[in-house]
Design a protein around this motif. Sequence first.
Motif, PDB file in Angstrom:
ATOM      1  N   THR A 197       0.854  -1.186   0.000  1.00 18.67           N
ATOM      2  CA  THR A 197       0.000   0.000   0.000  1.00 18.67           C
ATOM      3  C   THR A 197       0.886   1.230   0.000  1.00 18.67           C
ATOM      4  O   THR A 197       2.049   1.180   0.384  1.00 18.67           O
ATOM      5  N   CYS A 198       0.326   2.348  -0.420  1.00 16.87           N
ATOM      6  CA  CYS A 198       1.025   3.626  -0.416  1.00 16.87           C
ATOM      7  C   CYS A 198       0.051   4.640   0.161  1.00 16.87           C
ATOM      8  O   CYS A 198      -0.822   5.144  -0.542  1.00 16.87           O
ATOM      9  N   ASP A 199       0.178   4.890   1.459  1.00 20.55           N
ATOM     10  CA  ASP A 199      -0.768   5.755   2.152  1.00 20.55           C
ATOM     11  C   ASP A 199      -0.176   7.148   2.333  1.00 20.55           C
ATOM     12  O   ASP A 199       0.977   7.298   2.746  1.00 20.55           O
ATOM     13  N   ALA A 200      -0.977   8.166   2.041  1.00 14.08           N
ATOM     14  CA  ALA A 200      -0.512   9.549   2.179  1.00 14.08           C
ATOM     15  C   ALA A 200      -0.338   9.930   3.642  1.00 14.08           C
ATOM     16  O   ALA A 200       0.498  10.755   3.978  1.00 14.08           O
ATOM     17  N   GLY A 201      -1.134   9.358   4.504  1.00 11.24           N
ATOM     18  CA  GLY A 201      -1.068   9.652   5.932  1.00 11.24           C
ATOM     19  C   GLY A 201      -1.191   8.375   6.728  1.00 11.24           C
ATOM     20  O   GLY A 201      -0.994   7.278   6.210  1.00 11.24           O
ATOM     21  N   LEU A 202      -1.539   8.530   7.990  1.00 13.32           N
ATOM     22  CA  LEU A 202      -1.737   7.364   8.844  1.00 13.32           C
ATOM     23  C   LEU A 202      -3.041   6.673   8.470  1.00 13.32           C
ATOM     24  O   LEU A 202      -4.100   7.310   8.457  1.00 13.32           O
ATOM     25  N   ILE A 203      -2.973   5.391   8.170  1.00 12.60           N
ATOM     26  CA  ILE A 203      -4.179   4.653   7.780  1.00 12.60           C
ATOM     27  C   ILE A 203      -5.169   4.596   8.930  1.00 12.60           C
ATOM     28  O   ILE A 203      -6.384   4.604   8.718  1.00 12.60           O
ATOM     29  N   SER A 204      -4.666   4.588  10.164  1.00 15.61           N
ATOM     30  CA  SER A 204      -5.563   4.534  11.324  1.00 15.61           C
ATOM     31  C   SER A 204      -6.421   5.799  11.415  1.00 15.61           C
ATOM     32  O   SER A 204      -7.597   5.733  11.770  1.00 15.61           O
ATOM     33  N   THR A 205      -5.862   6.937  11.056  1.00 14.05           N
ATOM     34  CA  THR A 205      -6.626   8.193  11.042  1.00 14.05           C
ATOM     35  C   THR A 205      -7.708   8.148   9.974  1.00 14.05           C
ATOM     36  O   THR A 205      -8.845   8.563  10.202  1.00 14.05           O
ATOM     37  N   THR A 206      -7.347   7.630   8.815  1.00 16.74           N
ATOM     38  CA  THR A 206      -8.312   7.506   7.721  1.00 16.74           C
ATOM     39  C   THR A 206      -9.440   6.562   8.100  1.00 16.74           C
ATOM     40  O   THR A 206     -10.618   6.851   7.851  1.00 16.74           O
ATOM     41  N   VAL A 207      -9.107   5.441   8.719  1.00 18.66           N
ATOM     42  CA  VAL A 207     -10.117   4.465   9.126  1.00 18.66           C
ATOM     43  C   VAL A 207     -11.067   5.077  10.152  1.00 18.66           C
ATOM     44  O   VAL A 207     -12.280   4.892  10.068  1.00 18.66           O
ATOM     45  N   GLU A 208     -10.539   5.820  11.104  1.00 21.27           N
ATOM     46  CA  GLU A 208     -11.397   6.476  12.105  1.00 21.27           C
ATOM     47  C   GLU A 208     -12.338   7.479  11.447  1.00 21.27           C
ATOM     48  O   GLU A 208     -13.503   7.573  11.814  1.00 21.27           O
ATOM     49  N   ALA A 209     -11.850   8.223  10.463  1.00 20.76           N
ATOM     50  CA  ALA A 209     -12.692   9.183   9.741  1.00 20.76           C
ATOM     51  C   ALA A 209     -13.773   8.465   8.937  1.00 20.76           C
ATOM     52  O   ALA A 209     -14.925   8.914   8.879  1.00 20.76           O
ATOM     53  N   LEU A 210     -13.417   7.337   8.321  1.00 16.60           N
ATOM     54  CA  LEU A 210     -14.407   6.547   7.577  1.00 16.60           C
ATOM     55  C   LEU A 210     -15.495   6.025   8.506  1.00 16.60           C
ATOM     56  O   LEU A 210     -16.689   6.072   8.182  1.00 16.60           O
ATOM     57  N   LYS A 211     -15.100   5.531   9.664  1.00 18.73           N
ATOM     58  CA  LYS A 211     -16.069   5.024  10.643  1.00 18.73           C
ATOM     59  C   LYS A 211     -16.983   6.141  11.120  1.00 18.73           C
ATOM     60  O   LYS A 211     -18.203   5.969  11.206  1.00 18.73           O
ATOM     61  N   ALA A 212     -16.413   7.313  11.402  1.00 20.85           N
ATOM     62  CA  ALA A 212     -17.211   8.452  11.883  1.00 20.85           C
ATOM     63  C   ALA A 212     -18.221   8.908  10.832  1.00 20.85           C
ATOM     64  O   ALA A 212     -19.322   9.340  11.175  1.00 20.85           O
ATOM     65  N   ALA A 213     -17.863   8.796   9.562  1.00 23.19           N
ATOM     66  CA  ALA A 213     -18.766   9.201   8.474  1.00 23.19           C
ATOM     67  C   ALA A 213     -19.742   8.096   8.097  1.00 23.19           C
ATOM     68  O   ALA A 213     -20.605   8.289   7.247  1.00 23.19           O
ATOM     69  N   GLY A 214     -19.603   6.915   8.701  1.00 19.15           N
ATOM     70  CA  GLY A 214     -20.509   5.806   8.394  1.00 19.15           C
ATOM     71  C   GLY A 214     -20.255   5.187   7.034  1.00 19.15           C
ATOM     72  O   GLY A 214     -21.178   4.688   6.385  1.00 19.15           O
ATOM     73  N   ILE A 215     -19.010   5.216   6.581  1.00 18.15           N
ATOM     74  CA  ILE A 215     -18.664   4.658   5.275  1.00 18.15           C
ATOM     75  C   ILE A 215     -18.142   3.239   5.455  1.00 18.15           C
ATOM     76  O   ILE A 215     -17.230   2.995   6.222  1.00 18.15           O
ATOM     77  N   ARG A 216     -18.750   2.340   4.735  1.00 17.45           N
ATOM     78  CA  ARG A 216     -18.397   0.917   4.798  1.00 17.45           C
ATOM     79  C   ARG A 216     -17.463   0.582   3.633  1.00 17.45           C
ATOM     80  O   ARG A 216     -17.787   0.857   2.477  1.00 17.45           O
ATOM     81  N   VAL A 217     -16.302   0.000   3.938  1.00 21.16           N
ATOM     82  CA  VAL A 217     -15.319  -0.346   2.908  1.00 21.16           C
ATOM     83  C   VAL A 217     -15.242  -1.861   2.781  1.00 21.16           C
ATOM     84  O   VAL A 217     -15.030  -2.559   3.770  1.00 21.16           O
ATOM     85  N   SER A 218     -15.431  -2.353   1.569  1.00 17.80           N
ATOM     86  CA  SER A 218     -15.259  -3.774   1.269  1.00 17.80           C
ATOM     87  C   SER A 218     -14.197  -3.902   0.196  1.00 17.80           C
ATOM     88  O   SER A 218     -14.096  -3.062  -0.703  1.00 17.80           O
TER      89      SER A 218
END
Length: 136
Positions: A29-50
Amino acid sequence: GLERCLRLLSVIPPYGTREVLIVYGSLNTCDAGLISTTVEALKAAGIRVSIVGLSPEMYVLKTVCKETGGEYTVALSTAHFEELLLAHVSPPLWAKGMQQTLVPMGFPTLQRRKEPMMCVCHLRVTHEGYICPRCR
């Protein structure tokens, strides 16, 4: 890519589903930032990733899916890949936090007007056109 999905899907109204389906074929993977921060933002927005993986299972991808309520699968063959993709065709069940509301709609009617208006289809000025009752 997930950051862009976050920006695009955060404006979806509460009666819609916020989902991302990724077909992943790389071994890193090539992440621009911390993936954990992105995941927390996705969870807060209610976005489901498959994710449907074409390469061996990756811990970071599995974690993203697990944390956001999505599914992580790895295709074993061409037929299995097709099966995994088709499993995402049906919309998910009503999710917690989604609001049941009527979707506002407007059915345009052909109207004549004294003042000229621009016809976007034909790129010309006209005195008649379809007007949306919601937008006017």
